[in-house]
Design a protein around this motif. Sequence first.
Motif, PDB file in Angstrom:
ATOM      1  N   PRO A  30       0.833  -1.202   0.000  1.00  0.00           N
ATOM      2  CA  PRO A  30       0.000   0.000   0.000  1.00  0.00           C
ATOM      3  C   PRO A  30       0.871   1.257   0.000  1.00  0.00           C
ATOM      4  O   PRO A  30       1.875   1.330   0.698  1.00  0.00           O
ATOM      5  CB  PRO A  30      -0.796  -0.111   1.299  1.00  0.00           C
ATOM      6  CG  PRO A  30      -0.774  -1.554   1.640  1.00  0.00           C
ATOM      7  CD  PRO A  30       0.532  -2.084   1.124  1.00  0.00           C
ATOM      8  N   GLY A  31       0.506   2.203  -0.810  1.00  0.00           N
ATOM      9  CA  GLY A  31       1.238   3.459  -0.888  1.00  0.00           C
ATOM     10  C   GLY A  31       2.323   3.480  -1.939  1.00  0.00           C
ATOM     11  O   GLY A  31       2.881   4.536  -2.226  1.00  0.00           O
ATOM     12  N   SER A  32       2.640   2.337  -2.542  1.00  0.00           N
ATOM     13  CA  SER A  32       3.659   2.311  -3.593  1.00  0.00           C
ATOM     14  C   SER A  32       3.185   1.411  -4.735  1.00  0.00           C
ATOM     15  O   SER A  32       3.652   0.289  -4.885  1.00  0.00           O
ATOM     16  CB  SER A  32       4.992   1.814  -3.042  1.00  0.00           C
ATOM     17  OG  SER A  32       4.846   0.501  -2.545  1.00  0.00           O
ATOM     18  N   PRO A  33       2.238   1.900  -5.526  1.00  0.00           N
ATOM     19  CA  PRO A  33       1.688   1.060  -6.594  1.00  0.00           C
ATOM     20  C   PRO A  33       2.711   0.840  -7.714  1.00  0.00           C
ATOM     21  O   PRO A  33       3.496   1.724  -8.022  1.00  0.00           O
ATOM     22  CB  PRO A  33       0.499   1.865  -7.105  1.00  0.00           C
ATOM     23  CG  PRO A  33       0.821   3.272  -6.770  1.00  0.00           C
ATOM     24  CD  PRO A  33       1.614   3.216  -5.493  1.00  0.00           C
ATOM     25  N   PRO A  34       2.711  -0.364  -8.300  1.00  0.00           N
ATOM     26  CA  PRO A  34       3.583  -0.610  -9.448  1.00  0.00           C
ATOM     27  C   PRO A  34       3.082   0.122 -10.683  1.00  0.00           C
ATOM     28  O   PRO A  34       2.014   0.743 -10.679  1.00  0.00           O
ATOM     29  CB  PRO A  34       3.517  -2.119  -9.616  1.00  0.00           C
ATOM     30  CG  PRO A  34       2.249  -2.525  -8.972  1.00  0.00           C
ATOM     31  CD  PRO A  34       1.980  -1.540  -7.887  1.00  0.00           C
ATOM     32  N   ALA A  35       3.843   0.035 -11.733  1.00  0.00           N
ATOM     33  CA  ALA A  35       3.545   0.789 -12.954  1.00  0.00           C
ATOM     34  C   ALA A  35       2.164   0.455 -13.509  1.00  0.00           C
ATOM     35  O   ALA A  35       1.421   1.356 -13.898  1.00  0.00           O
ATOM     36  CB  ALA A  35       4.617   0.517 -14.003  1.00  0.00           C
ATOM     37  N   SER A  36       1.816  -0.818 -13.549  1.00  0.00           N
ATOM     38  CA  SER A  36       0.534  -1.184 -14.155  1.00  0.00           C
ATOM     39  C   SER A  36      -0.650  -0.629 -13.372  1.00  0.00           C
ATOM     40  O   SER A  36      -1.652  -0.216 -13.958  1.00  0.00           O
ATOM     41  CB  SER A  36       0.428  -2.698 -14.287  1.00  0.00           C
ATOM     42  OG  SER A  36       0.562  -3.299 -13.020  1.00  0.00           O
ATOM     43  N   ILE A  37      -0.559  -0.575 -12.050  1.00  0.00           N
ATOM     44  CA  ILE A  37      -1.644  -0.022 -11.233  1.00  0.00           C
ATOM     45  C   ILE A  37      -1.746   1.482 -11.457  1.00  0.00           C
ATOM     46  O   ILE A  37      -2.838   2.031 -11.612  1.00  0.00           O
ATOM     47  CB  ILE A  37      -1.414  -0.317  -9.740  1.00  0.00           C
ATOM     48  CG1 ILE A  37      -1.360  -1.822  -9.484  1.00  0.00           C
ATOM     49  CG2 ILE A  37      -2.474   0.345  -8.881  1.00  0.00           C
ATOM     50  CD1 ILE A  37      -2.653  -2.531  -9.695  1.00  0.00           C
ATOM     51  N   ALA A  38      -0.616   2.180 -11.477  1.00  0.00           N
ATOM     52  CA  ALA A  38      -0.628   3.627 -11.686  1.00  0.00           C
ATOM     53  C   ALA A  38      -1.181   3.978 -13.064  1.00  0.00           C
ATOM     54  O   ALA A  38      -1.972   4.922 -13.201  1.00  0.00           O
ATOM     55  CB  ALA A  38       0.782   4.187 -11.517  1.00  0.00           C
ATOM     56  N   ILE A  39      -0.801   3.209 -14.074  1.00  0.00           N
ATOM     57  CA  ILE A  39      -1.312   3.452 -15.429  1.00  0.00           C
ATOM     58  C   ILE A  39      -2.816   3.239 -15.467  1.00  0.00           C
ATOM     59  O   ILE A  39      -3.568   4.055 -16.012  1.00  0.00           O
ATOM     60  CB  ILE A  39      -0.592   2.545 -16.437  1.00  0.00           C
ATOM     61  CG1 ILE A  39       0.867   2.978 -16.582  1.00  0.00           C
ATOM     62  CG2 ILE A  39      -1.285   2.578 -17.792  1.00  0.00           C
ATOM     63  CD1 ILE A  39       1.727   1.978 -17.332  1.00  0.00           C
ATOM     64  N   GLU A  40      -3.274   2.135 -14.890  1.00  0.00           N
ATOM     65  CA  GLU A  40      -4.703   1.830 -14.908  1.00  0.00           C
ATOM     66  C   GLU A  40      -5.508   2.876 -14.137  1.00  0.00           C
ATOM     67  O   GLU A  40      -6.588   3.282 -14.563  1.00  0.00           O
ATOM     68  CB  GLU A  40      -4.929   0.440 -14.328  1.00  0.00           C
ATOM     69  CG  GLU A  40      -6.298  -0.116 -14.612  1.00  0.00           C
ATOM     70  CD  GLU A  40      -7.093  -0.324 -13.347  1.00  0.00           C
ATOM     71  OE1 GLU A  40      -8.320  -0.292 -13.453  1.00  0.00           O
ATOM     72  OE2 GLU A  40      -6.509  -0.488 -12.277  1.00  0.00           O
ATOM     73  N   ASP A  41      -4.980   3.333 -13.006  1.00  0.00           N
ATOM     74  CA  ASP A  41      -5.669   4.363 -12.233  1.00  0.00           C
ATOM     75  C   ASP A  41      -5.804   5.661 -13.024  1.00  0.00           C
ATOM     76  O   ASP A  41      -6.864   6.291 -13.034  1.00  0.00           O
ATOM     77  CB  ASP A  41      -4.932   4.645 -10.923  1.00  0.00           C
ATOM     78  CG  ASP A  41      -5.167   3.566  -9.882  1.00  0.00           C
ATOM     79  OD1 ASP A  41      -6.103   2.761 -10.058  1.00  0.00           O
ATOM     80  OD2 ASP A  41      -4.394   3.525  -8.901  1.00  0.00           O
ATOM     81  N   ASN A  42      -4.742   6.078 -13.679  1.00  0.00           N
ATOM     82  CA  ASN A  42      -4.803   7.316 -14.457  1.00  0.00           C
ATOM     83  C   ASN A  42      -5.737   7.196 -15.648  1.00  0.00           C
ATOM     84  O   ASN A  42      -6.483   8.132 -15.941  1.00  0.00           O
ATOM     85  CB  ASN A  42      -3.405   7.733 -14.916  1.00  0.00           C
ATOM     86  CG  ASN A  42      -2.620   8.388 -13.808  1.00  0.00           C
ATOM     87  OD1 ASN A  42      -3.159   9.164 -13.039  1.00  0.00           O
ATOM     88  ND2 ASN A  42      -1.358   8.061 -13.708  1.00  0.00           N
ATOM     89  N   LEU A  43      -5.710   6.067 -16.324  1.00  0.00           N
ATOM     90  CA  LEU A  43      -6.594   5.900 -17.480  1.00  0.00           C
ATOM     91  C   LEU A  43      -8.055   5.783 -17.059  1.00  0.00           C
ATOM     92  O   LEU A  43      -8.948   6.289 -17.744  1.00  0.00           O
ATOM     93  CB  LEU A  43      -6.167   4.685 -18.297  1.00  0.00           C
ATOM     94  CG  LEU A  43      -4.833   4.814 -19.032  1.00  0.00           C
ATOM     95  CD1 LEU A  43      -4.485   3.504 -19.725  1.00  0.00           C
ATOM     96  CD2 LEU A  43      -4.856   5.957 -20.024  1.00  0.00           C
ATOM     97  N   SER A  44      -8.327   5.128 -15.929  1.00  0.00           N
ATOM     98  CA  SER A  44      -9.718   4.993 -15.497  1.00  0.00           C
ATOM     99  C   SER A  44     -10.275   6.294 -14.927  1.00  0.00           C
ATOM    100  O   SER A  44     -11.489   6.467 -14.878  1.00  0.00           O
ATOM    101  CB  SER A  44      -9.842   3.875 -14.468  1.00  0.00           C
ATOM    102  OG  SER A  44      -9.145   4.204 -13.286  1.00  0.00           O
ATOM    103  N   ASN A  45      -9.405   7.207 -14.489  1.00  0.00           N
ATOM    104  CA  ASN A  45      -9.844   8.520 -13.994  1.00  0.00           C
ATOM    105  C   ASN A  45      -9.767   9.605 -15.060  1.00  0.00           C
ATOM    106  O   ASN A  45      -9.759  10.789 -14.734  1.00  0.00           O
ATOM    107  CB  ASN A  45      -9.004   8.925 -12.777  1.00  0.00           C
ATOM    108  CG  ASN A  45      -9.291   8.058 -11.583  1.00  0.00           C
ATOM    109  OD1 ASN A  45     -10.414   7.605 -11.397  1.00  0.00           O
ATOM    110  ND2 ASN A  45      -8.272   7.807 -10.774  1.00  0.00           N
ATOM    111  N   TYR A  46      -9.698   9.196 -16.319  1.00  0.00           N
ATOM    112  CA  TYR A  46      -9.698  10.102 -17.467  1.00  0.00           C
ATOM    113  C   TYR A  46      -8.484  11.030 -17.508  1.00  0.00           C
ATOM    114  O   TYR A  46      -8.563  12.130 -18.029  1.00  0.00           O
ATOM    115  CB  TYR A  46     -10.996  10.917 -17.523  1.00  0.00           C
ATOM    116  CG  TYR A  46     -12.218  10.046 -17.580  1.00  0.00           C
ATOM    117  CD1 TYR A  46     -12.518   9.332 -18.728  1.00  0.00           C
ATOM    118  CD2 TYR A  46     -13.058   9.914 -16.486  1.00  0.00           C
ATOM    119  CE1 TYR A  46     -13.622   8.507 -18.787  1.00  0.00           C
ATOM    120  CE2 TYR A  46     -14.163   9.091 -16.533  1.00  0.00           C
ATOM    121  CZ  TYR A  46     -14.444   8.403 -17.693  1.00  0.00           C
ATOM    122  OH  TYR A  46     -15.544   7.580 -17.742  1.00  0.00           O
TER     123      TYR A  46
END
Length: 90
Positions: A30-46
Motif C-alpha cells: 500500500p502506498g507504492s503502486p507498481p507501474a501497471s496499477i498507476a497506469i490503470e488508475d490514471n486511465l480509469s480517472n480520465y
Amino acid sequence: MVSRPIVMAWLFTFCGVFLELPLSQLLYQPGSPPASIAIEDNLSNYHFGVGMAQSVLAVAFALALVGAVLGGYRLLAPAGWRRIGGTVRG
C-alpha cells in the motif's frame, strides 16, 4: 549448453509479468503502486495524457532492459555459448 534458452526464457517471463495487471494488484505494498496499477488508475480517472505517458515510459523501460540483457549476454558469454542455436554457414 542451455544459457541462451535460459536468458530468453527469463526475458519472456519478465516482459510477460512486468505490466500484468492482475498479478501486480495482488502483490504491491500500500502506498507504492507498481507501474501497471498507476497506469490503470490514471486511465480509469480520465487522465489520458498521464496514463499514456506512463505506458510509453514503461514499454521503453522494458525494451531498454531487454536490450541491455541481450547486449550483456553477447559481450560476456563465451563464443561457444553464443554459437549454440545459431545458423550454420557453409
